[in-house]
Design a protein around this motif. Structure first.
Motif, PDB file in Angstrom:
ATOM      1  N   ALA A 195       0.852  -1.190   0.000  1.00  0.00           N
ATOM      2  CA  ALA A 195       0.000   0.000   0.000  1.00  0.00           C
ATOM      3  C   ALA A 195       0.886   1.238   0.000  1.00  0.00           C
ATOM      4  N   ASP A 196       0.300   2.362  -0.362  1.00  0.00           N
ATOM      5  CA  ASP A 196       1.049   3.616  -0.453  1.00  0.00           C
ATOM      6  C   ASP A 196       0.998   4.351   0.891  1.00  0.00           C
ATOM      7  N   TRP A 197       1.769   3.857   1.855  1.00  0.00           N
ATOM      8  CA  TRP A 197       1.820   4.476   3.173  1.00  0.00           C
ATOM      9  C   TRP A 197       2.498   5.848   3.129  1.00  0.00           C
ATOM     10  N   ARG A 205      -3.344  -6.612  -0.471  1.00  0.00           N
ATOM     11  CA  ARG A 205      -3.279  -5.287  -1.081  1.00  0.00           C
ATOM     12  C   ARG A 205      -4.566  -4.509  -0.787  1.00  0.00           C
ATOM     13  N   THR A 206      -5.702  -5.188  -0.856  1.00  0.00           N
ATOM     14  CA  THR A 206      -6.969  -4.536  -0.511  1.00  0.00           C
ATOM     15  C   THR A 206      -6.983  -4.111   0.951  1.00  0.00           C
ATOM     16  N   THR A 221      -4.357  -1.173   1.525  1.00  0.00           N
ATOM     17  CA  THR A 221      -4.737   0.043   0.803  1.00  0.00           C
ATOM     18  C   THR A 221      -5.941   0.697   1.470  1.00  0.00           C
TER      19      THR A 221
END
Length: 318
Positions: free
Chosen positions: A18-20, A295-296, A299
């Motif tokens: 995820a884009d932390w 991923r879900t 995210t």
């Protein structure tokens, strides 16, 4: 700057899925990859965090733990249901609890991995091949023509049933609220009772939500109704089956075996009978552990945190 900790990230996967970085100007985010069973040690590791991201029931959050975390303001769990969180205690302390979506596909696939693995004795045959043991030492179970009994015909159970039909199995289903119309829509027969399903099935697979009506649903009396040649598969929740009765059923061959991905205590204690019983195919609760599902989870955890920071939390758990 606030602190966000991701707990029980066993595979060290969370930060890469995820884009932390979207939170880096407001939060210090880090993960904990080991499971901390000792309560005092756990509090010591997480007490400075305002935000915790947790994975299913890996670490429970009862009221007495929440009381020891005065800085905690947001708790994000994977899935939209987590009985290991005391929701009332969280609300009383002003802690927001949010969830994420979860796909029914990974546990469906793992259910069939357990069924096929047990039916064709894959662990034993693989071990014999690797270790120089007997070449072809077992006779497999035929699924075509056999009866699959599905306890719970929801998102996962209906998918499991569809695959059973593709294998040429007779598929029957039962749950407390299942009616003929829902069964027909899923292309299966509705069993008249739980007992009728157990008596008729060669494979029984559990896909029910754990609750007051399903806790201990299968006890000694129910397990004794199953065929001695039958397999029980549980990828749902361990307490749906009386665990002591299940151990006896396996030890005394009331049933042929069990495929298990869930346990009352996780990680599974070293002395658990499920680690040693030869008629058990056990996995460490990996039914939902796939790249896309993770991923879900992560995210949407980032999205939950962003929404909470903006004062408009989403995916709130009731």
């Amino acid at each position: 700057m606030q602190t966000c900790l991701i707990l029980d990230d066993y595979q060290n996967a969370a930060l890469g899925l995820a884009d932390w970085a979207r939170l880096s100007d407001r939060l210090a985010v880090s993960n904990i990859t080991d499971h901390i069973a000792d309560r005092d040690a756990l509090v010591s590791r997480i007490e400075q965090a305002e935000i915790l991201v947790i994975m299913r029931e890996r670490t429970p959050f009862p009221a007495d733990l929440l009381e020891r975390l005065p800085r905690l303001k947001l708790l994000v769990t994977s899935g939209m249901r987590n009985l290991a969180i005391d929701g009332a205690a969280a609300r009383a302390r002003g802690i927001t609890v949010c969830g994420t979506e979860s796909s029914p596909t990974p546990p469906t696939e793992l259910t069939w991995a357990l069924i096929l693995g047990f039916a064709r004795h894959l662990p034993l045959e693989n071990r014999n091949l690797r270790d120089g043991g007997p070449w072809q030492s077992t006779v497999g179970m035929d699924l075509a023509g056999a009866t699959l009994g599905v306890l719970g015909l929801g998102k996962i159970g209906s998918r499991v049933a569809a695959i059973g039909r593709a294998f040429g199995m007779r598929v029957i289903a039962w749950s407390p609220n299942l009616d003929d119309a829902r069964a027909a829509a899923a292309g299966v027969e509705r069993a008249e009772s739980k007992e009728a399903l157990l008596e008729a099935s060669d494979v029984v697979t559990i896909h029910l939500v754990l609750g007051d009506r399903t806790r201990g649903l299968l006890g000694e009396a129910e397990l004794r109704r199953m065929r001695p040649s039958a397999i029980l598969v549980n990828t749902s929740r361990a307490p749906i089956v009386d665990q002591a009765a299940l151990v006896r059923a396996l030890e005394e061959s009331w049933i042929a075996g069990a495929g298990l991905d869930v346990f009352e205590t996780e990680p599974l204690p070293a002395d658990s009978p499920f680690r040693r019983l030869p008629n058990v195919l056990a996995l460490p609760h990996v039914g939902y552990v796939t790249r896309n599902n993770y991923r879900t989870f992560f995210t949407q955890a980032v999205e939950d945190i962003e929404a909470w920071l903006a004062g408009a939390p989403i995916r709130l758990l009731s």
